[in-house]
Design a protein around this motif. Structure first.
Motif, short mmCIF file in Angstrom:
data_model
loop_
_atom_site.label_atom_id
_atom_site.label_comp_id
_atom_site.label_asym_id
_atom_site.label_seq_id
_atom_site.Cartn_x
_atom_site.Cartn_y
_atom_site.Cartn_z
N THR A 13 5.05 5.89 -9.84
CA THR A 13 4.55 6.56 -8.45
C THR A 13 5.38 7.32 -7.96
O THR A 13 6.57 7.62 -8.68
CB THR A 13 4.16 5.18 -7.46
N THR A 14 5.39 7.64 -6.76
CA THR A 14 6.52 8.42 -6.08
C THR A 14 7.79 7.86 -5.86
O THR A 14 7.83 6.65 -5.76
CB THR A 14 6.05 8.87 -4.72
N SER A 52 9.80 3.17 -11.10
CA SER A 52 8.54 3.46 -12.22
C SER A 52 9.01 3.31 -13.54
O SER A 52 9.96 3.60 -14.01
CB SER A 52 8.26 5.00 -11.67
N GLU A 67 7.73 15.07 -11.11
CA GLU A 67 6.59 15.91 -10.42
C GLU A 67 6.50 14.72 -9.08
O GLU A 67 6.01 14.84 -7.99
CB GLU A 67 5.27 15.96 -11.12
N LYS A 68 6.91 13.52 -9.52
CA LYS A 68 6.73 12.20 -8.44
C LYS A 68 8.20 12.30 -7.75
O LYS A 68 8.15 11.26 -6.78
CB LYS A 68 6.49 11.00 -9.15
N GLY A 69 8.91 13.22 -7.94
CA GLY A 69 10.15 13.20 -7.16
C GLY A 69 11.34 12.47 -7.63
O GLY A 69 12.40 12.23 -6.96
N HIS A 70 11.24 11.94 -8.76
CA HIS A 70 12.38 10.98 -9.27
C HIS A 70 13.43 11.90 -9.80
O HIS A 70 13.29 13.11 -10.31
CB HIS A 70 12.00 10.07 -10.41
#
Length: 342
Positions: free
Chosen positions: A337-338, A275, A179-182
């Motif tokens: 985090t993002t 992250s 959801e954080k775009g990883h």
């Protein structure tokens, strides 16, 4: 009344209380068969003489040892220490003594420890995980020894369990990172051989990533022992294998702590550059800088339920639940985090 300088026996207590040894034995082992006044008199003598009842003799009389065993992979892990403390607390409240053994993640050692505990007359055993040798479990069933698996839910031979689904639990952390775009991941896991929990966590992470069309190569899945030094080496291997990695999924908080320390040693900013998500939510995880995003397991509740279930088995309670699910939830802190733009 003079205290004995040598070993104090039940004969000394009986003589001082002016009763028979049989009466003293009943007062200790079947207090409901002795009057309150006589019981108080005998207890007073016992305190003054410093008499300690012989556990072996008591076991023979009652045909019960009053002991329960617990076998864990290691004692060098706060999550096990915390759980065993609660397990012992529940047993003590029910009048049982705890005997603890460890296996170093070796099923052969675990079989030996099971035999050792049986030789000491334990009335029940708590086993961590489900990686035991099947013959050892068959022995427990043949001997009608109550036992329960802790920390997992899918058990051999339809055994009882107090735990959680490790495959699904790890997905909480993976979903958070997605959801954080990883998109570029590394997995730092414990040794999966003879460890059903580590195996299931890796499988769960890979399953969810595959659903999102992310397929990890073997070189970005590193296994190591639950030690800081090995975790640091593990992170080095991951970053060498794929410098594009922006998120590390760790199968345990000690591994996550090692990864965090090594990343910082390499000049990386956590979570800006990388992250990290752990598993277990150890006490230290909330105090790290940055604090660790991790999956919280209600270890205290899990072990408490295991103790009470085992006691119920010993007491012959029927229709007990096969699986007791422990609470599991994601704790989002500062280490995730993002995904950075690269």
């Amino acid at each position: 009344m003079k205290k004995n300088t040598g070993a104090v026996t039940i004969d000394h207590v009986a003589a001082a209380a002016k009763v028979s040894t049989a009466t003293v034995s009943r007062a200790l082992n079947r207090p409901d068969t002795v009057s309150t006044a006589l019981k108080e008199k005998i207890n007073d003598v016992i305190k003054k003489l410093g008499y300690i009842p012989n556990a072996g003799a008591r076991s023979l009389m009652l045909k019960r040892s009053g002991t329960i065993g617990a076998i864990v992979p290691t004692l060098d892990n706060a999550i096990f220490a915390q759980g065993l403390a609660e397990f012992q607390k529940q047993l003590n409240q029910a009048g049982y003594q705890l005997l603890v053994a460890s296996t170093n993640y070796d099923p052969v050692i675990e079989t030996n420890q099971i035999n050792n505990l049986l030789a000491r007359g334990v009335e029940g055993i708590a086993l961590f995980g489900t990686s035991q040798e099947r013959e050892a479990l068959k022995l427990l069933k043949t001997r009608s020894i109550p036992y329960i698996h802790v920390g997992s839910l899918n058990t051999p031979y339809s055994g009882y369990a107090s735990g959680f689904d490790n495959r699904e639990a790890i997905k909480l952390g993976v979903q958070h990172l997605l959801e954080k775009g990883h998109k570029h991941f590394g997995i730092l896991t414990g040794i999966t051989n003879n460890n059903d929990r580590a195996t299931d966590r890796v499988a769960g992470a890979l399953e969810l990533l595959a659903e999102k069309k992310i397929h990890l190569k073997p070189e970005v899945i590193v296994e190591c022992h639950y030690e800081l030094h090995e975790a640091r080496l593990g992170l080095k291997k991951l970053l060498i294998s794929n410098p594009k990695i922006t998120a590390i999924i760790c199968g345990q908080d000690v591994l996550a702590l090692g990864a965090l320390l090594e990343a910082q040693n390499q000049g990386m900013k956590i979570p800006r550059d990388l992250s990290i998500v752990g598993f277990d939510d150890l006490e230290i995880s909330r105090h790290l800088l940055p604090s660790l995003t991790t999956i919280h397991i209600d270890a205290i509740g899990m072990w408490a339920q295991a103790a009470n279930h085992l006691i119920s088995q010993i007491n012959g309670v029927e229709n007990l639940p096969k699986k007791i699910k422990a609470n599991v939830n994601l704790v989002i802190r500062e280490s995730s985090t993002t995904a950075p733009k690269r």
